[in-house]
Scaffold this motif. Sequence first.
Motif, PDB file in Angstrom:
ATOM      1  N   LYS A  96     -22.121 -27.704 -66.679  1.00 30.16           N
ATOM      2  CA  LYS A  96     -23.027 -27.288 -67.753  1.00 30.16           C
ATOM      3  C   LYS A  96     -23.999 -26.221 -67.253  1.00 30.16           C
ATOM      4  O   LYS A  96     -24.341 -25.297 -67.984  1.00 30.16           O
ATOM      5  CB  LYS A  96     -23.819 -28.481 -68.282  1.00 30.16           C
ATOM      6  N   ARG A  97     -24.454 -26.368 -66.014  1.00 29.22           N
ATOM      7  CA  ARG A  97     -25.414 -25.409 -65.442  1.00 29.22           C
ATOM      8  C   ARG A  97     -24.740 -24.102 -65.026  1.00 29.22           C
ATOM      9  O   ARG A  97     -25.369 -23.049 -65.057  1.00 29.22           O
ATOM     10  CB  ARG A  97     -26.105 -26.010 -64.216  1.00 29.22           C
ATOM     11  N   ILE A  98     -23.470 -24.181 -64.636  1.00 28.88           N
ATOM     12  CA  ILE A  98     -22.760 -23.012 -64.126  1.00 28.88           C
ATOM     13  C   ILE A  98     -22.164 -22.168 -65.259  1.00 28.88           C
ATOM     14  O   ILE A  98     -22.025 -20.964 -65.119  1.00 28.88           O
ATOM     15  CB  ILE A  98     -21.639 -23.462 -63.142  1.00 28.88           C
ATOM     16  N   LYS A  99     -21.831 -22.792 -66.393  1.00 32.04           N
ATOM     17  CA  LYS A  99     -21.170 -22.072 -67.490  1.00 32.04           C
ATOM     18  C   LYS A  99     -21.881 -20.772 -67.888  1.00 32.04           C
ATOM     19  O   LYS A  99     -21.220 -19.747 -68.065  1.00 32.04           O
ATOM     20  CB  LYS A  99     -21.046 -22.978 -68.717  1.00 32.04           C
ATOM     21  N   MET A 132     -16.535 -22.515 -55.697  1.00 34.71           N
ATOM     22  CA  MET A 132     -16.463 -21.412 -54.745  1.00 34.71           C
ATOM     23  C   MET A 132     -16.816 -20.088 -55.425  1.00 34.71           C
ATOM     24  O   MET A 132     -17.588 -19.293 -54.888  1.00 34.71           O
ATOM     25  CB  MET A 132     -15.069 -21.329 -54.137  1.00 34.71           C
ATOM     26  N   TYR A 133     -16.253 -19.850 -56.618  1.00 31.73           N
ATOM     27  CA  TYR A 133     -16.560 -18.615 -57.338  1.00 31.73           C
ATOM     28  C   TYR A 133     -18.053 -18.538 -57.668  1.00 31.73           C
ATOM     29  O   TYR A 133     -18.678 -17.495 -57.495  1.00 31.73           O
ATOM     30  CB  TYR A 133     -15.743 -18.508 -58.626  1.00 31.73           C
ATOM     31  N   ALA A 134     -18.613 -19.641 -58.142  1.00 33.74           N
ATOM     32  CA  ALA A 134     -20.041 -19.649 -58.477  1.00 33.74           C
ATOM     33  C   ALA A 134     -20.888 -19.410 -57.228  1.00 33.74           C
ATOM     34  O   ALA A 134     -21.885 -18.680 -57.269  1.00 33.74           O
ATOM     35  CB  ALA A 134     -20.414 -20.975 -59.131  1.00 33.74           C
ATOM     36  N   GLY A 135     -20.495 -19.996 -56.102  1.00 27.65           N
ATOM     37  CA  GLY A 135     -21.229 -19.793 -54.855  1.00 27.65           C
ATOM     38  C   GLY A 135     -21.180 -18.346 -54.404  1.00 27.65           C
ATOM     39  O   GLY A 135     -22.187 -17.783 -53.939  1.00 27.65           O
ATOM     40  N   LYS A 136     -20.012 -17.717 -54.527  1.00 25.97           N
ATOM     41  CA  LYS A 136     -19.885 -16.303 -54.150  1.00 25.97           C
ATOM     42  C   LYS A 136     -20.718 -15.415 -55.065  1.00 25.97           C
ATOM     43  O   LYS A 136     -21.343 -14.450 -54.609  1.00 25.97           O
ATOM     44  CB  LYS A 136     -18.416 -15.859 -54.193  1.00 25.97           C
ATOM     45  N   ILE A 137     -20.742 -15.743 -56.351  1.00 28.10           N
ATOM     46  CA  ILE A 137     -21.576 -14.980 -57.282  1.00 28.10           C
ATOM     47  C   ILE A 137     -23.036 -15.085 -56.868  1.00 28.10           C
ATOM     48  O   ILE A 137     -23.766 -14.091 -56.834  1.00 28.10           O
ATOM     49  CB  ILE A 137     -21.366 -15.459 -58.737  1.00 28.10           C
ATOM     50  N   CYS A 138     -23.470 -16.290 -56.508  1.00 24.21           N
ATOM     51  CA  CYS A 138     -24.853 -16.486 -56.076  1.00 24.21           C
ATOM     52  C   CYS A 138     -25.164 -15.686 -54.813  1.00 24.21           C
ATOM     53  O   CYS A 138     -26.247 -15.112 -54.690  1.00 24.21           O
ATOM     54  CB  CYS A 138     -25.129 -17.967 -55.843  1.00 24.21           C
ATOM     55  N   TRP A 177     -17.797  -6.819 -57.320  1.00 22.10           N
ATOM     56  CA  TRP A 177     -17.394  -8.185 -56.970  1.00 22.10           C
ATOM     57  C   TRP A 177     -17.998  -9.219 -57.901  1.00 22.10           C
ATOM     58  O   TRP A 177     -17.378 -10.244 -58.190  1.00 22.10           O
ATOM     59  CB  TRP A 177     -17.721  -8.495 -55.508  1.00 22.10           C
ATOM     60  N   LEU A 178     -19.190  -8.946 -58.404  1.00 24.43           N
ATOM     61  CA  LEU A 178     -19.778  -9.858 -59.392  1.00 24.43           C
ATOM     62  C   LEU A 178     -18.901  -9.933 -60.638  1.00 24.43           C
ATOM     63  O   LEU A 178     -18.640 -11.019 -61.167  1.00 24.43           O
ATOM     64  CB  LEU A 178     -21.186  -9.401 -59.778  1.00 24.43           C
ATOM     65  N   VAL A 179     -18.435  -8.785 -61.102  1.00 31.25           N
ATOM     66  CA  VAL A 179     -17.589  -8.751 -62.295  1.00 31.25           C
ATOM     67  C   VAL A 179     -16.267  -9.475 -62.028  1.00 31.25           C
ATOM     68  O   VAL A 179     -15.806 -10.272 -62.855  1.00 31.25           O
ATOM     69  CB  VAL A 179     -17.355  -7.288 -62.756  1.00 31.25           C
ATOM     70  N   GLN A 180     -15.646  -9.202 -60.872  1.00 31.11           N
ATOM     71  CA  GLN A 180     -14.387  -9.850 -60.528  1.00 31.11           C
ATOM     72  C   GLN A 180     -14.554 -11.375 -60.476  1.00 31.11           C
ATOM     73  O   GLN A 180     -13.771 -12.118 -61.062  1.00 31.11           O
ATOM     74  CB  GLN A 180     -13.877  -9.364 -59.169  1.00 31.11           C
ATOM     75  N   LEU A 181     -15.560 -11.820 -59.746  1.00 30.69           N
ATOM     76  CA  LEU A 181     -15.781 -13.260 -59.585  1.00 30.69           C
ATOM     77  C   LEU A 181     -16.132 -13.927 -60.906  1.00 30.69           C
ATOM     78  O   LEU A 181     -15.726 -15.060 -61.170  1.00 30.69           O
ATOM     79  CB  LEU A 181     -16.871 -13.510 -58.545  1.00 30.69           C
ATOM     80  N   ALA A 182     -16.890 -13.229 -61.755  1.00 32.04           N
ATOM     81  CA  ALA A 182     -17.241 -13.796 -63.058  1.00 32.04           C
ATOM     82  C   ALA A 182     -15.995 -13.982 -63.917  1.00 32.04           C
ATOM     83  O   ALA A 182     -15.867 -14.989 -64.628  1.00 32.04           O
ATOM     84  CB  ALA A 182     -18.252 -12.899 -63.773  1.00 32.04           C
ATOM     85  N   GLY A 183     -15.061 -13.052 -63.846  1.00 30.09           N
ATOM     86  CA  GLY A 183     -13.809 -13.198 -64.582  1.00 30.09           C
ATOM     87  C   GLY A 183     -13.014 -14.398 -64.096  1.00 30.09           C
ATOM     88  O   GLY A 183     -12.467 -15.171 -64.890  1.00 30.09           O
ATOM     89  N   TRP A 184     -12.935 -14.549 -62.784  1.00 29.19           N
ATOM     90  CA  TRP A 184     -12.215 -15.694 -62.216  1.00 29.19           C
ATOM     91  C   TRP A 184     -12.911 -17.009 -62.557  1.00 29.19           C
ATOM     92  O   TRP A 184     -12.260 -18.012 -62.842  1.00 29.19           O
ATOM     93  CB  TRP A 184     -12.079 -15.544 -60.709  1.00 29.19           C
ATOM     94  N   LYS A 244     -14.766 -17.574 -65.201  1.00 33.26           N
ATOM     95  CA  LYS A 244     -14.544 -17.833 -66.626  1.00 33.26           C
ATOM     96  C   LYS A 244     -13.183 -18.495 -66.850  1.00 33.26           C
ATOM     97  O   LYS A 244     -13.048 -19.375 -67.700  1.00 33.26           O
ATOM     98  CB  LYS A 244     -14.641 -16.518 -67.400  1.00 33.26           C
ATOM     99  N   LYS A 245     -12.173 -18.088 -66.086  1.00 30.53           N
ATOM    100  CA  LYS A 245     -10.841 -18.673 -66.229  1.00 30.53           C
ATOM    101  C   LYS A 245     -10.748 -20.059 -65.604  1.00 30.53           C
ATOM    102  O   LYS A 245      -9.988 -20.902 -66.068  1.00 30.53           O
ATOM    103  CB  LYS A 245      -9.793 -17.764 -65.582  1.00 30.53           C
ATOM    104  N   SER A 246     -11.500 -20.311 -64.557  1.00 31.22           N
ATOM    105  CA  SER A 246     -11.352 -21.586 -63.845  1.00 31.22           C
ATOM    106  C   SER A 246     -12.158 -22.724 -64.464  1.00 31.22           C
ATOM    107  O   SER A 246     -11.793 -23.889 -64.294  1.00 31.22           O
ATOM    108  CB  SER A 246     -11.728 -21.426 -62.370  1.00 31.22           C
ATOM    109  N   ILE A 247     -13.228 -22.421 -65.174  1.00 33.00           N
ATOM    110  CA  ILE A 247     -14.063 -23.474 -65.759  1.00 33.00           C
ATOM    111  C   ILE A 247     -13.273 -24.363 -66.726  1.00 33.00           C
ATOM    112  O   ILE A 247     -13.327 -25.587 -66.616  1.00 33.00           O
ATOM    113  CB  ILE A 247     -15.328 -22.885 -66.420  1.00 33.00           C
ATOM    114  N   PRO A 248     -12.505 -23.807 -67.687  1.00 27.36           N
ATOM    115  CA  PRO A 248     -11.754 -24.696 -68.586  1.00 27.36           C
ATOM    116  C   PRO A 248     -10.747 -25.578 -67.859  1.00 27.36           C
ATOM    117  O   PRO A 248     -10.566 -26.739 -68.226  1.00 27.36           O
ATOM    118  CB  PRO A 248     -11.046 -23.728 -69.542  1.00 27.36           C
ATOM    119  N   HIS A 249     -10.101 -25.042 -66.832  1.00 27.43           N
ATOM    120  CA  HIS A 249      -9.146 -25.852 -66.073  1.00 27.43           C
ATOM    121  C   HIS A 249      -9.854 -27.033 -65.413  1.00 27.43           C
ATOM    122  O   HIS A 249      -9.348 -28.162 -65.435  1.00 27.43           O
ATOM    123  CB  HIS A 249      -8.446 -25.009 -65.000  1.00 27.43           C
TER     124      HIS A 249
END
Length: 160
Positions: free
Chosen positions: A42-45, A94-100, A128-135, A137-142
């Motif tokens: 919920k916090r990461i979305k 991992m994606y959220a951590g890299k974005i941070c 890289w922020l844009v790339q990681l944000a796209g990834w 976005k795709k991984s959260i629903p899974h």
Amino acid sequence: MNINLEEIRERLEEMKQEMRGNKADKPIVEPSTKEECRESIKRIKPLVEVVKKVVKLKLNGFDIPLDNGDIAELEHHAKILSRFNGIHTRFTGMYAGKICSHLRQLKTLEEQPENEFLVEEIKTHLYWLVQLAGWLKKSIPHAEIHEISDYKGGMTDEQA
């Protein structure tokens, strides 16, 4: 050339023992629970939308509105997700951590005087922020659907 295979075997065994000792010294980290992961998701979305706004602001020459406390809180939730046993949830963390980490690096770059090298560095971080944000976005629903939800696909508890 005189090669003593017995010495090599002994040294190899010593190195193996040292490596086993190093692994034993590491603290055991408990995996996150589903409840912790649900709260962290919920916090990461909103992080994907935050990245969009940060990129727009940086491309228009403005500073990042987040402070280090906000980034640290997001990083904490990313670590919780990274400790879960499911692979999609770990990737989400991992994606959220890299974005941070990229956001934190951009914050430090804002304090430096601007030059050509700095502009290229900022563009790289924004890419890289844009790339990681796209990834992300795709991984959260899974992660939500397949790993941290209690949905069993219409099966009863005995069948699952």
